[in-house]
Design an enzyme around this catalytic site. Sequence first.
Site, PDB file in Angstrom:
ATOM      1  N   HIS A  56     -11.049   7.437 -20.208  1.00  0.00           N
ATOM      2  CA  HIS A  56     -12.069   6.594 -19.604  1.00  0.00           C
ATOM      3  C   HIS A  56     -13.062   7.491 -18.866  1.00  0.00           C
ATOM      4  O   HIS A  56     -12.749   8.623 -18.483  1.00  0.00           O
ATOM      5  CB  HIS A  56     -11.444   5.614 -18.616  1.00  0.00           C
ATOM      6  CG  HIS A  56     -10.651   4.531 -19.265  1.00  0.00           C
ATOM      7  ND1 HIS A  56     -10.267   3.395 -18.598  1.00  0.00           N
ATOM      8  CD2 HIS A  56     -10.148   4.406 -20.521  1.00  0.00           C
ATOM      9  CE1 HIS A  56      -9.579   2.613 -19.404  1.00  0.00           C
ATOM     10  NE2 HIS A  56      -9.488   3.218 -20.583  1.00  0.00           N
ATOM     11  N   GLU A  58     -14.159   7.516 -15.849  1.00  0.00           N
ATOM     12  CA  GLU A  58     -13.709   7.976 -14.536  1.00  0.00           C
ATOM     13  C   GLU A  58     -12.747   9.153 -14.661  1.00  0.00           C
ATOM     14  O   GLU A  58     -12.867  10.144 -13.923  1.00  0.00           O
ATOM     15  CB  GLU A  58     -12.998   6.846 -13.773  1.00  0.00           C
ATOM     16  CG  GLU A  58     -13.853   5.628 -13.507  1.00  0.00           C
ATOM     17  CD  GLU A  58     -13.707   4.532 -14.553  1.00  0.00           C
ATOM     18  OE1 GLU A  58     -13.780   3.350 -14.178  1.00  0.00           O
ATOM     19  OE2 GLU A  58     -13.534   4.850 -15.750  1.00  0.00           O
ATOM     20  N   CYS A  86     -10.593   0.156 -13.839  1.00  0.00           N
ATOM     21  CA  CYS A  86      -9.359  -0.522 -14.224  1.00  0.00           C
ATOM     22  C   CYS A  86      -8.204   0.031 -13.376  1.00  0.00           C
ATOM     23  O   CYS A  86      -8.377   0.943 -12.571  1.00  0.00           O
ATOM     24  CB  CYS A  86      -9.083  -0.311 -15.707  1.00  0.00           C
ATOM     25  SG  CYS A  86      -8.604   1.391 -16.127  1.00  0.00           S
ATOM     26  N   CYS A  89      -7.597   3.844 -13.772  1.00  0.00           N
ATOM     27  CA  CYS A  89      -8.630   4.685 -13.158  1.00  0.00           C
ATOM     28  C   CYS A  89      -8.581   4.647 -11.641  1.00  0.00           C
ATOM     29  O   CYS A  89      -8.759   5.677 -10.987  1.00  0.00           O
ATOM     30  CB  CYS A  89     -10.004   4.284 -13.676  1.00  0.00           C
ATOM     31  SG  CYS A  89     -10.191   4.691 -15.436  1.00  0.00           S
TER      32      CYS A  89
END
Length: 171
Positions: A56, A58, A86, A89
């Site tokens: 992701h 992040e 999420c 993260c």
Amino acid sequence: MTNSDKDKQFMRAALEQATIAETLGEVPVGAIIVRNDTIVGRGYNRPISSQDPTAHAEVMALRDAGRHLRNYRLLNCTLYVTLEPCLMCIGALFHARVARLVYAAPDPKTGVCGSVINLPGNTQLNHHLHVHSGVLAEEASWQLRCFFTERRKQQKVNKIPNALNDGCALL
């Protein structure tokens, strides 16, 4: 320059990262890490291209900042991201000891900073970070909406049966 102006400036840099993800066919989410008004990490979504479910934006920005700062603890850093983080993260942000999170668009399906649940607000956790939401939210939401609209159109086009491939003859 005010803090609000700085937040917008840095969120624009995160939106640039989201555009990179989009050009690669990834969901357009971008992130940057800032320390002392300097970008020390950049990342964009790439779980499809890297075949890595943890890739992701992040996490990619955290990895980049860790290499840049030569430390897994990202003390006194702010993460700017175009979509509410999420569960995975936000956990990574906690472990890295990021001090501040600024995100643009809420994520009503998987966002854990107030949309579905609010993990940063949980006082039982051992790390707390300041959260500021809504910075350039319209721009980030628009980019995501356009991406998914186009993806749905492509899926419909790909589902139209091809008479030659279906074994049907056109006369």
